[in-house]
Design a protein around this motif. Structure first.
Motif, PDB file in Angstrom:
ATOM      1  N   GLY A   1       0.634  -1.152  -0.011  1.00 57.81           N
ATOM      2  CA  GLY A   1       0.148  -0.051  -0.032  1.00 57.81           C
ATOM      3  C   GLY A   1       1.041   1.215   0.047  1.00 57.81           C
ATOM      4  O   GLY A   1       1.934   1.383   0.233  1.00 57.81           O
ATOM      5  N   THR A   2       0.289   2.430  -0.571  1.00 53.44           N
ATOM      6  CA  THR A   2       0.751   3.670  -0.486  1.00 53.44           C
ATOM      7  C   THR A   2       0.432   4.204   0.659  1.00 53.44           C
ATOM      8  O   THR A   2      -0.321   3.984   1.729  1.00 53.44           O
ATOM      9  N   THR A   3       1.144   5.676   0.778  1.00 48.13           N
ATOM     10  CA  THR A   3       0.842   6.445   2.179  1.00 48.13           C
ATOM     11  C   THR A   3      -0.636   6.834   2.001  1.00 48.13           C
ATOM     12  O   THR A   3      -1.391   6.857   3.051  1.00 48.13           O
ATOM     13  N   ALA A   4      -1.310   7.138   0.762  1.00 50.35           N
ATOM     14  CA  ALA A   4      -2.453   7.582   0.752  1.00 50.35           C
ATOM     15  C   ALA A   4      -3.526   6.486   1.221  1.00 50.35           C
ATOM     16  O   ALA A   4      -4.701   6.509   1.718  1.00 50.35           O
ATOM     17  N   GLN A   5      -3.178   5.079   0.945  1.00 47.98           N
ATOM     18  CA  GLN A   5      -4.107   4.155   1.151  1.00 47.98           C
ATOM     19  C   GLN A   5      -3.877   3.861   2.617  1.00 47.98           C
ATOM     20  O   GLN A   5      -4.962   3.562   3.412  1.00 47.98           O
ATOM     21  N   ALA A   6      -2.828   4.145   3.274  1.00 48.84           N
ATOM     22  CA  ALA A   6      -2.478   3.862   4.686  1.00 48.84           C
ATOM     23  C   ALA A   6      -3.319   4.715   5.441  1.00 48.84           C
ATOM     24  O   ALA A   6      -4.106   4.503   6.498  1.00 48.84           O
ATOM     25  N   LEU A   7      -3.622   6.158   4.919  1.00 43.44           N
ATOM     26  CA  LEU A   7      -4.226   7.005   5.537  1.00 43.44           C
ATOM     27  C   LEU A   7      -5.737   7.213   5.214  1.00 43.44           C
ATOM     28  O   LEU A   7      -6.341   7.975   5.731  1.00 43.44           O
ATOM     29  N   SER A   8      -6.052   6.451   4.359  1.00 42.17           N
ATOM     30  CA  SER A   8      -7.547   6.416   3.726  1.00 42.17           C
ATOM     31  C   SER A   8      -8.569   6.211   4.815  1.00 42.17           C
ATOM     32  O   SER A   8      -9.406   6.765   5.060  1.00 42.17           O
ATOM     33  N   VAL A   9      -7.882   5.634   5.929  1.00 43.27           N
ATOM     34  CA  VAL A   9      -9.165   5.333   7.209  1.00 43.27           C
ATOM     35  C   VAL A   9      -9.334   6.550   7.813  1.00 43.27           C
ATOM     36  O   VAL A   9     -10.294   6.626   8.732  1.00 43.27           O
ATOM     37  N   LEU A  10      -8.609   7.830   7.707  1.00 43.64           N
ATOM     38  CA  LEU A  10      -8.762   8.855   8.394  1.00 43.64           C
ATOM     39  C   LEU A  10      -9.849   9.652   7.796  1.00 43.64           C
ATOM     40  O   LEU A  10     -10.657  10.267   8.477  1.00 43.64           O
ATOM     41  N   GLU A  11     -10.189   9.589   6.551  1.00 47.26           N
ATOM     42  CA  GLU A  11     -11.345  10.167   5.706  1.00 47.26           C
ATOM     43  C   GLU A  11     -12.681   9.966   6.665  1.00 47.26           C
ATOM     44  O   GLU A  11     -13.499  10.903   6.535  1.00 47.26           O
ATOM     45  N   ALA A  12     -12.971   8.957   7.213  1.00 43.06           N
ATOM     46  CA  ALA A  12     -14.440   8.517   7.802  1.00 43.06           C
ATOM     47  C   ALA A  12     -14.286   9.067   9.069  1.00 43.06           C
ATOM     48  O   ALA A  12     -15.548   8.756   9.730  1.00 43.06           O
ATOM     49  N   GLN A  13     -13.328   9.550   9.666  1.00 39.90           N
ATOM     50  CA  GLN A  13     -13.423   9.574  11.021  1.00 39.90           C
ATOM     51  C   GLN A  13     -14.092  10.778  11.700  1.00 39.90           C
ATOM     52  O   GLN A  13     -14.014  11.741  11.028  1.00 39.90           O
ATOM     53  N   ASP A  14     -14.711  10.697  12.921  1.00 35.20           N
ATOM     54  CA  ASP A  14     -15.162  11.782  13.312  1.00 35.20           C
ATOM     55  C   ASP A  14     -14.144  12.969  13.631  1.00 35.20           C
ATOM     56  O   ASP A  14     -12.983  12.483  14.073  1.00 35.20           O
ATOM     57  N   PRO A  15     -14.396  14.253  13.681  1.00 36.07           N
ATOM     58  CA  PRO A  15     -13.531  15.265  14.167  1.00 36.07           C
ATOM     59  C   PRO A  15     -12.945  15.088  15.545  1.00 36.07           C
ATOM     60  O   PRO A  15     -11.815  15.526  15.648  1.00 36.07           O
ATOM     61  N   ASP A  16     -13.738  14.335  16.392  1.00 31.81           N
ATOM     62  CA  ASP A  16     -13.218  14.293  17.764  1.00 31.81           C
ATOM     63  C   ASP A  16     -12.394  12.874  17.879  1.00 31.81           C
ATOM     64  O   ASP A  16     -11.882  12.653  19.092  1.00 31.81           O
ATOM     65  N   ALA A  17     -12.245  12.275  16.783  1.00 27.04           N
ATOM     66  CA  ALA A  17     -11.750  10.726  17.054  1.00 27.04           C
ATOM     67  C   ALA A  17     -10.022  10.977  17.363  1.00 27.04           C
ATOM     68  O   ALA A  17      -9.432  12.090  17.037  1.00 27.04           O
ATOM     69  N   VAL A  18      -9.697   9.976  18.336  1.00 27.68           N
ATOM     70  CA  VAL A  18      -8.424   9.880  18.235  1.00 27.68           C
ATOM     71  C   VAL A  18      -7.916   8.423  17.785  1.00 27.68           C
ATOM     72  O   VAL A  18      -8.309   7.637  18.290  1.00 27.68           O
ATOM     73  N   VAL A  19      -7.135   8.544  16.612  1.00 32.36           N
ATOM     74  CA  VAL A  19      -7.140   7.377  15.762  1.00 32.36           C
ATOM     75  C   VAL A  19      -5.340   6.785  15.973  1.00 32.36           C
ATOM     76  O   VAL A  19      -4.501   7.677  15.739  1.00 32.36           O
ATOM     77  N   ALA A  20      -5.163   5.813  16.280  1.00 28.87           N
ATOM     78  CA  ALA A  20      -4.181   5.099  16.390  1.00 28.87           C
ATOM     79  C   ALA A  20      -3.679   4.363  15.051  1.00 28.87           C
ATOM     80  O   ALA A  20      -4.642   3.264  14.892  1.00 28.87           O
ATOM     81  N   LEU A  21      -2.462   4.581  14.460  1.00 27.35           N
ATOM     82  CA  LEU A  21      -2.034   3.647  13.482  1.00 27.35           C
ATOM     83  C   LEU A  21      -0.853   3.001  13.697  1.00 27.35           C
ATOM     84  O   LEU A  21       0.260   3.712  14.061  1.00 27.35           O
ATOM     85  N   VAL A  22      -0.929   1.625  13.687  1.00 23.32           N
ATOM     86  CA  VAL A  22       0.399   0.743  14.413  1.00 23.32           C
ATOM     87  C   VAL A  22       1.127   0.313  13.092  1.00 23.32           C
ATOM     88  O   VAL A  22       0.377  -0.366  12.313  1.00 23.32           O
ATOM     89  N   SER A  23       2.299   0.552  12.857  1.00 26.22           N
ATOM     90  CA  SER A  23       2.958   0.371  11.645  1.00 26.22           C
ATOM     91  C   SER A  23       4.320  -0.109  11.986  1.00 26.22           C
ATOM     92  O   SER A  23       4.713  -0.373  12.930  1.00 26.22           O
ATOM     93  N   HIS A  24       5.355   0.176  10.789  1.00 25.54           N
ATOM     94  CA  HIS A  24       6.406  -0.204  10.937  1.00 25.54           C
ATOM     95  C   HIS A  24       7.501   0.745  10.096  1.00 25.54           C
ATOM     96  O   HIS A  24       6.916   1.661   9.444  1.00 25.54           O
ATOM     97  N   GLU A  25       8.780   0.981  10.726  1.00 18.78           N
ATOM     98  CA  GLU A  25       9.838   1.786   9.816  1.00 18.78           C
ATOM     99  C   GLU A  25      10.016   1.090   8.531  1.00 18.78           C
ATOM    100  O   GLU A  25       9.842  -0.175   8.280  1.00 18.78           O
ATOM    101  N   PRO A  26      10.074   1.978   7.495  1.00 18.23           N
ATOM    102  CA  PRO A  26      10.236   3.381   7.593  1.00 18.23           C
ATOM    103  C   PRO A  26       8.940   3.983   7.161  1.00 18.23           C
ATOM    104  O   PRO A  26       8.612   5.328   7.275  1.00 18.23           O
ATOM    105  N   LYS A  27       7.676   3.363   7.201  1.00 17.04           N
ATOM    106  CA  LYS A  27       6.462   3.627   6.992  1.00 17.04           C
ATOM    107  C   LYS A  27       5.930   4.494   7.945  1.00 17.04           C
ATOM    108  O   LYS A  27       5.302   5.569   7.574  1.00 17.04           O
ATOM    109  N   VAL A  28       6.265   4.145   9.041  1.00 17.83           N
ATOM    110  CA  VAL A  28       5.764   5.331  10.156  1.00 17.83           C
ATOM    111  C   VAL A  28       6.237   6.716  10.006  1.00 17.83           C
ATOM    112  O   VAL A  28       5.627   7.843  10.252  1.00 17.83           O
ATOM    113  N   ARG A  29       7.550   6.837   9.534  1.00 19.96           N
ATOM    114  CA  ARG A  29       8.156   7.929   9.361  1.00 19.96           C
ATOM    115  C   ARG A  29       7.553   8.666   8.216  1.00 19.96           C
ATOM    116  O   ARG A  29       7.403   9.900   8.332  1.00 19.96           O
TER     117      ARG A  29
END
Length: 160
Positions: A85-113
């Protein structure tokens, strides 16, 4: 919305597991993640948790969920894995989130960076040691770095 970009905790040596995907957390890695989760909760409490499907990331996400007494499902999101997956695909889960959400994304180096850099607009993010967590606040179109939690020694840093 707040986004926590988290690198998985300490895993067994690559030669100890039958494949990279199956590498599991060490005892030290489990202890570290419990400490990191408690520290995170002093500032924010995730309302949604997504993880790479690789064993060490899933275990990290499960420890986070347990420590913060998260009652939802830890969601596996394949684009958070190392080679998928791409950066855009990894972050696509943010699109449907509530503005007050606190979203945790657990990943790996170097993708986390890369994810943290994309969210903060910083070209050069510091290296994420195992168990590191970066918090980014998204308000409308503005993305702001809030803090990075380094695991050893456990400390919050508010500047890059």
């Amino acid at each position: 919305m707040k986004v926590l970009v988290i690198r998985h905790s300490i895993a067994v040596d690559p030669y100890a597991a039958p494949s990279d995907e199956l590498r599991w957390l060490t005892g030290e890695g489990r202890v570290r993640m419990r400490e990191v989760a408690k520290a995170i909760q002093t500032r924010v409490t995730p309302t949604v948790i997504y993880t790479s499907p690789l064993t060490r990331a899933v275990q990290t996400a499960e420890i986070l969920a347990s420590e913060i007494q998260f009652t939802g499902a830890v969601e596996v999101h394949p684009p958070l894995s190392v080679d998928y997956g791409t950066t855009a695909q990894a972050l696509s889960v943010l699109e449907a989130q509530d503005p007050d959400a606190v979203v945790a994304l657990v990943s790996h180096e170097p993708k986390v960076r890369v994810l943290a850099g994309h969210l903060t607009g910083h070209d050069r993010m510091p290296s994420f040691r195992t168990g590191t967590c970066c918090c980014v606040e998204i308000d409308g179109g503005a993305h702001r770095f809030r803090w990075i939690l380094h695991p050893d020694p456990l400390r919050f840093v508010t500047t890059l």
